[in-house]
Design an enzyme around this catalytic site. Structure first.
Site, PDB file in Angstrom:
ATOM      1  N   SER A  56      -1.761   4.104   1.672  1.00 31.17           N
ATOM      2  CA  SER A  56      -1.887   3.634   3.046  1.00 31.17           C
ATOM      3  C   SER A  56      -3.241   4.002   3.647  1.00 31.17           C
ATOM      4  O   SER A  56      -3.850   5.013   3.282  1.00 31.17           O
ATOM      5  CB  SER A  56      -0.779   4.241   3.920  1.00 31.17           C
ATOM      6  OG  SER A  56       0.473   3.716   3.570  1.00 31.17           O
TER       7      SER A  56
ATOM      8  N   ASN B  13       5.384  -3.482   4.717  1.00 29.67           N
ATOM      9  CA  ASN B  13       4.794  -2.174   4.920  1.00 29.67           C
ATOM     10  C   ASN B  13       5.735  -1.251   5.660  1.00 29.67           C
ATOM     11  O   ASN B  13       6.570  -1.681   6.459  1.00 29.67           O
ATOM     12  CB  ASN B  13       3.499  -2.308   5.726  1.00 29.67           C
ATOM     13  CG  ASN B  13       2.748  -0.996   5.821  1.00 29.67           C
ATOM     14  OD1 ASN B  13       2.337  -0.446   4.812  1.00 29.67           O
ATOM     15  ND2 ASN B  13       2.575  -0.485   7.032  1.00 29.67           N
TER      16      ASN B  13
ATOM     17  N   SER C 209       4.958  -6.574   7.438  1.00 30.58           N
ATOM     18  CA  SER C 209       5.051  -5.182   7.864  1.00 30.58           C
ATOM     19  C   SER C 209       6.331  -4.966   8.667  1.00 30.58           C
ATOM     20  O   SER C 209       6.790  -5.853   9.379  1.00 30.58           O
ATOM     21  CB  SER C 209       3.842  -4.783   8.719  1.00 30.58           C
ATOM     22  OG  SER C 209       2.637  -4.918   7.984  1.00 30.58           O
TER      23      SER C 209
ATOM     24  N   ASP D  60       0.829  -1.209   0.000  1.00 31.59           N
ATOM     25  CA  ASP D  60       0.000   0.000   0.000  1.00 31.59           C
ATOM     26  C   ASP D  60       0.862   1.256   0.000  1.00 31.59           C
ATOM     27  O   ASP D  60       0.346   2.366  -0.001  1.00 31.59           O
ATOM     28  CB  ASP D  60      -0.991   0.009   1.174  1.00 31.59           C
ATOM     29  CG  ASP D  60      -0.321   0.160   2.532  1.00 31.59           C
ATOM     30  OD1 ASP D  60       0.933   0.188   2.599  1.00 31.59           O
ATOM     31  OD2 ASP D  60      -1.034   0.232   3.548  1.00 31.59           O
ATOM     32  N   ASP D  61       2.177   1.075  -0.018  1.00 35.45           N
ATOM     33  CA  ASP D  61       3.091   2.217   0.023  1.00 35.45           C
ATOM     34  C   ASP D  61       3.500   2.694  -1.363  1.00 35.45           C
ATOM     35  O   ASP D  61       4.123   3.747  -1.494  1.00 35.45           O
ATOM     36  CB  ASP D  61       4.351   1.857   0.820  1.00 35.45           C
ATOM     37  CG  ASP D  61       4.052   1.572   2.279  1.00 35.45           C
ATOM     38  OD1 ASP D  61       3.370   2.410   2.904  1.00 35.45           O
ATOM     39  OD2 ASP D  61       4.472   0.527   2.793  1.00 35.45           O
TER      40      ASP D  61
END
Length: 382
Positions: free
Chosen positions: A61, A138, A171, A29-30
Site C-alpha cells: 500500500s 482495496n 476500493s 496493493d494489499d
C-alpha cells in the site's frame, strides 16, 4: 409443451450473458492472499470469466505508480501470511491454482510483470491481450484525485491504461486486512464486494460488446469506491445495514481530501491528516461539474463510479460521455450517465457541504489556467 432448438437456447444464453468470458487480470496493493482479492477472483470465475490473480507477494500500500521490480531472484523473507517461504522464487503461482500468481514488486511493477511475462512469454491468454485489468477491492477507500499520487491500487490500474489496456480500480471503505481463509459466510463483506465489482464488469461487457471489442476507450479508466459493507447497523455505516449499495455516476472532485502535515506537540513528530477544503483537489476542470463527488457519495450506502483519463491536457474530449452511456442501467442517476445536461463551458461556483468546502468549476477556455493555479498536493487514502 414448447420445444426449443439448440440454436435458440444458445441465443438465449448469449443474450443473458451466460457465456461471458472476458480475459481479466486482477492486481492489488494489499497482497495476493487477502480476502478481498480472492473473493473477487471467485466471483469473476463463477460468472465464466477467464480471470488470473497477479498481485504483490506482500503488502504494498501507498506505493502509487512507482515501478520497483525485485532486485533478487528469491525472497529474502516470507510472503504475506507466510503463504510463500523465504528463499522461494521472487515470482510464482499457487500450487493449488495455476491462475493465481504472485510477484515481489510494487503494484505497478506487477501490472507490467503480468503483461510482459505471463501474457507475452507464458501465453496465458493464447496470444491475446487481456480485455481488462482490475485492481482491488482495496482495503480502504480511494476517493478523490489525490489518490493518483499515493494509491497503489489506482497506480496499478493507471499503469495498465498507460499500456492501452482498459482498467478499473476498486476500493472498499473497510480497512480490515484478512487472509482469504478467514472468509466463512456468503454475506462476508469480501464476498459482497467481489460480487459488486463483478457486476460493474458484467455491465461493461454487456453494454460495450461490439464497440471495437474494447470495454473502455483508449486512455480512460474507472475509479470505483464502495461504502462500508455491513449486514447489521454500525457506526461506520451510519447506523444502517449495507449489503447492496446502488451505484452512482460521480466525479473525482467534490468533497475530496488532500493531506496536511499534522504536528504532535507531545511527541514532536509529524503524521498525515486530511484536509477537505482544498480547492486544489476540488476544482472541476473537466466533464460534468454537476455530478456528485465520489467522496460524499460513499458516506451513504452508495457506490461511486468515476471516470479518469491518462491525458491530463485534453479536458474537452468525449470519452467520458461514452463511458457514461455504458453505465446506463447500472447507476441510479442514469440520466447523468447518458449525458443529459453535460458541459463545462460555464464558470460558476459549485457549492459543497459546509464541512468539505466548495468545488470550483473551470470552463473550457480557463481549464489550463485553472489547472496551473490549483495544483493539488497531498492525499488521504491509499
Amino acid at each position: 409443451m414448447k420445444v426449443f432448438s439448440a440454436t435458440a437456447l444458445l441465443s438465449v444464453a448469449l443474450s443473458c450473458g451466460l457465456t461471458n468470458s472476458l480475459k481479466i487480470i486482477i492486481n492489488n496493493d494489499d497482497g495476493w492472499a487477502t480476502a478481498n482479492i480472492r473473493e473477487f477472483y471467485k466471483a469473476l470465475r463463477a460468472d465464466g470469466h477467464d480471470a488470473y490473480i497477479v498481485a504483490p507477494v506482500e503488502q504494498q500500500s501507498g506505493q502509487g505508480g512507482r515501478t520497483v521490480f525485485s532486485a533478487e531472484a528469491t525472497l529474502s523473507r516470507p510472503g504475506q501470511f507466510d503463504t510463500v517461504p523465504a528463499g522461494a522464487p521472487s515470482f510464482g503461482s499457487d500450487p493449488m491454482d495455476s491462475h493465481i500468481w504472485y510477484y515481489n514488486g510494487t503494484p505497478a511493477a506487477v501490472t507490467f510483470f503480468a503483461l510482459d511475462y505471463l501474457v507475452k512469454r507464458q501465453n496465458i491468454f493464447n496470444g491475446s491481450e487481456p480485455d481488462l485489468i482490475v485492481t482491488g477491492p482495496n482495503e480502504g477507500s480511494n476517493a478523490g484525485p489525490f489518490v493518483f499520487t499515493l494509491s497503489g491500487t489506482v497506480g496499478a490500474a493507471y499503469a495498465a491504461v498507460s499500456r492501452g489496456i482498459p482498467a478499473i480500480a476498486f476500493s472498499a471503505t473497510d480497512i480490515l486486512n484478512r487472509k482469504y481463509t478467514a472468509v466463512n459466510t456468503t454475506n462476508d463483506p469480501a464476498t459482497v464486494l467481489g460480487k459488486l465489482a463483478t457486476k460493474v464488469i458484467n455491465q461493461l461487457e454487456e453494454k460495450g460488446n461490439g464497440e471495437n471489442s474494447r470495454l473502455l476507450p483508449y486512455g480512460y479508466g474507472l475509479n470505483v469506491n464502495f461504502p462500508y459493507i455491513s449486514t447489521k447497523p454500525t457506526a461506520l455505516s451510519d447506523g444502517v445495514s449495507c449489503v447492496n449499495p446502488p451505484f452512482v455516476y460521480t466525479r473525482l472532485t467534490g468533497g475530496a481530501a488532500t493531506n496536511i502535515a499534522a504536528y504532535n506537540e507531545e511527541t514532536g513528530i509529524f503524521n498525515w491528516a486530511s484536509n477537505f477544503t482544498s480547492p486544489g483537489v476540488n476544482a472541476c476542470i473537466n466533464g460534468d461539474c454537476d455530478l456528485p463527488g465520489e467522496t460524499d457519495v460513499i458516506k451513504e450506502c452508495k457506490s461511486a463510479i468515476s471516470v479518469f483519463t491518462i491525458d491530463y491536457d485534453a479536458p474537452s474530449c468525449g470519452g467520458a460521455e461514452r463511458i457514461g452511456e455504458l453505465l446506463v442501467g447500472l447507476v441510479e442517476n442514469e440520466g447523468k450517465a447518458a449525458g443529459n445536461g453535460t458541459g463545462n463551458a460555464t464558470v460558476v461556483a459549485v457549492p459543497g457541504p459546509a464541512e468539505t468546502g466548495a468545488a470550483i468549476r473551470v470552463g473550457v477556455n480557463g481549464a489550463m489556467a485553472g489547472l496551473m493555479s490549483a495544483v493539488a498536493i497531498g492525499m488521504s487514502m491509499l
